[in-house]
Design an enzyme around this catalytic site. Structure first.
Site, PDB file in Angstrom:
ATOM      1  N   ASP A  94       0.859  -1.182   0.000  1.00 63.20           N
ATOM      2  CA  ASP A  94       0.000   0.000   0.000  1.00 63.20           C
ATOM      3  C   ASP A  94       0.896   1.232   0.000  1.00 63.20           C
ATOM      4  O   ASP A  94       1.702   1.420   0.926  1.00 63.20           O
ATOM      5  CB  ASP A  94      -0.823  -0.028   1.302  1.00 63.20           C
ATOM      6  CG  ASP A  94      -2.140   0.686   1.182  1.00 63.20           C
ATOM      7  OD1 ASP A  94      -2.449   1.194   0.090  1.00 63.20           O
ATOM      8  OD2 ASP A  94      -2.866   0.724   2.192  1.00 63.20           O
ATOM      9  N   GLU A 193     -14.243   0.885  -0.718  1.00 61.89           N
ATOM     10  CA  GLU A 193     -14.360   0.936   0.744  1.00 61.89           C
ATOM     11  C   GLU A 193     -15.500   1.861   1.165  1.00 61.89           C
ATOM     12  O   GLU A 193     -15.657   2.967   0.626  1.00 61.89           O
ATOM     13  CB  GLU A 193     -13.036   1.436   1.373  1.00 61.89           C
ATOM     14  CG  GLU A 193     -13.151   1.541   2.903  1.00 61.89           C
ATOM     15  CD  GLU A 193     -11.823   1.681   3.639  1.00 61.89           C
ATOM     16  OE1 GLU A 193     -10.763   1.664   2.999  1.00 61.89           O
ATOM     17  OE2 GLU A 193     -11.886   1.836   4.876  1.00 61.89           O
TER      18      GLU A 193
END
Ligand code: KIV
Length: 275
Positions: A94, A193
């Protein structure tokens, strides 16, 4: 399939093309975050498809209030630990806040570090339309990109908290545009998300790349959870994060038992001492 063939098939490395085939076949993708060798090895052996070295590292490992302070050096270091434990799973780094927002050139350089020094197979970055050109540049450097739209924790100050995105018409359209923009830029998958289930379903139907949900309902092509949430190691977890075990209370009980046995001189006994 013979046992040997089944084992070989299970151990084959998860690749970008294989994930795209999974979407076509309607086979779901399971992703967990991991930050070290031990849990990476456990999850890999449990057939988790992708290990994400999330910048949630900042919250669950470092004890910080947001993901914003996490550095690229830290992500590269933790990626290296996870990559050592991943035999079958794909490893995704990430990219932390500040490592891809400044310029596309900087983003490519930093993504290269995740692959070259960390051993990642791909990188993830947050953002939609405004980050599409950067996604394109990283993909052009032969580094696969997983995108992340909807609730993007690195934008916490703009969003005013971890708020569900895409509830009104304008927000809905924005999340759809963002997902389409990163697909067009060459992302191989997109994390959705904190968006309503119906919106995630619509995006999943519109895109040819897999959608990976977190707080986005059951219709996504795959799901991701933060390992500390699903193992019961966090003192707080969002309502969408199902807890599959309570390792926190097991660890606490084990530590109490140890302390008690030390206090009572019961540990070490003869079996745990050299004679
Ligand atoms: O940082 C992280 O762990 C993530 C996942 C929650 C998607 O971005």
């Amino acid at each position: 399939m013979s046992t040997v063939t089944a084992k070989a098939a299970r151990e084959q490395r998860i690749t970008i093309p294989s994930l795209l085939v999974r979407k076509k076949r309607g086979e779901r993708i399971a992703i967990l975050t991991a930050y070290d060798f031990t849990f990476a090895s456990i999850f890999d052996a449990a057939d988790i498809d992708v290990l994400l070295v999330g910048d949630s590292l900042g919250n669950v490992v470092q004890g910080q209030a947001t993901t914003l302070p996490v550095t690229l050096d830290e992500i590269v270091y933790h990626t290296r630990l996870v990559a050592r434990g991943a035999r079958r799973a794909m490893v995704v780094s990430d990219m932390p806040f500040g490592s891809y927002q400044i310029s596309a050139e900087d983003a490519v350089r930093n993504a290269c570090r995740c692959v070259k020094e960390g051993g990642a197979h791909a990188v993830k970055l947050e953002g939609g339309e405004h980050i599409a050109a950067t996604v394109e540049r990283i993909v052009a450097a032969e580094i696969p990109v997983m995108a992340h739209v909807g609730l993007t924790p690195q934008a916490i100050h703009r969003m005013g908290g971890h708020c569900v995105q895409g509830r009104d018409q304008a927000g809905r359209s924005r999340v759809i545009r963002d997902a389409q923009a990163v697909e067009a830029a060459g992302a191989f998958a997109v994390v959705l998300e904190g968006v309503p289930e119906a919106l995630a379903r619509e995006i999943t139907q519109r895109l040819t790349i897999p959608t990976i949900g977190i707080g986005a309902g059951v219709h996504c092509d795959g799901q991701v959870l933060v390992m500390h949430d699903m193992l019961g190691l966090s003192d707080w977890a969002p309502s969408f994060a199902k807890q599959y075990a309570n390792l926190g209370s097991l660890a606490s009980q084990a530590a109490r038992n140890f302390a008690e046995e030390v206090a009572n001189s019961k540990f070490p006994d003869a079996r745990h001492s050299y004679q």
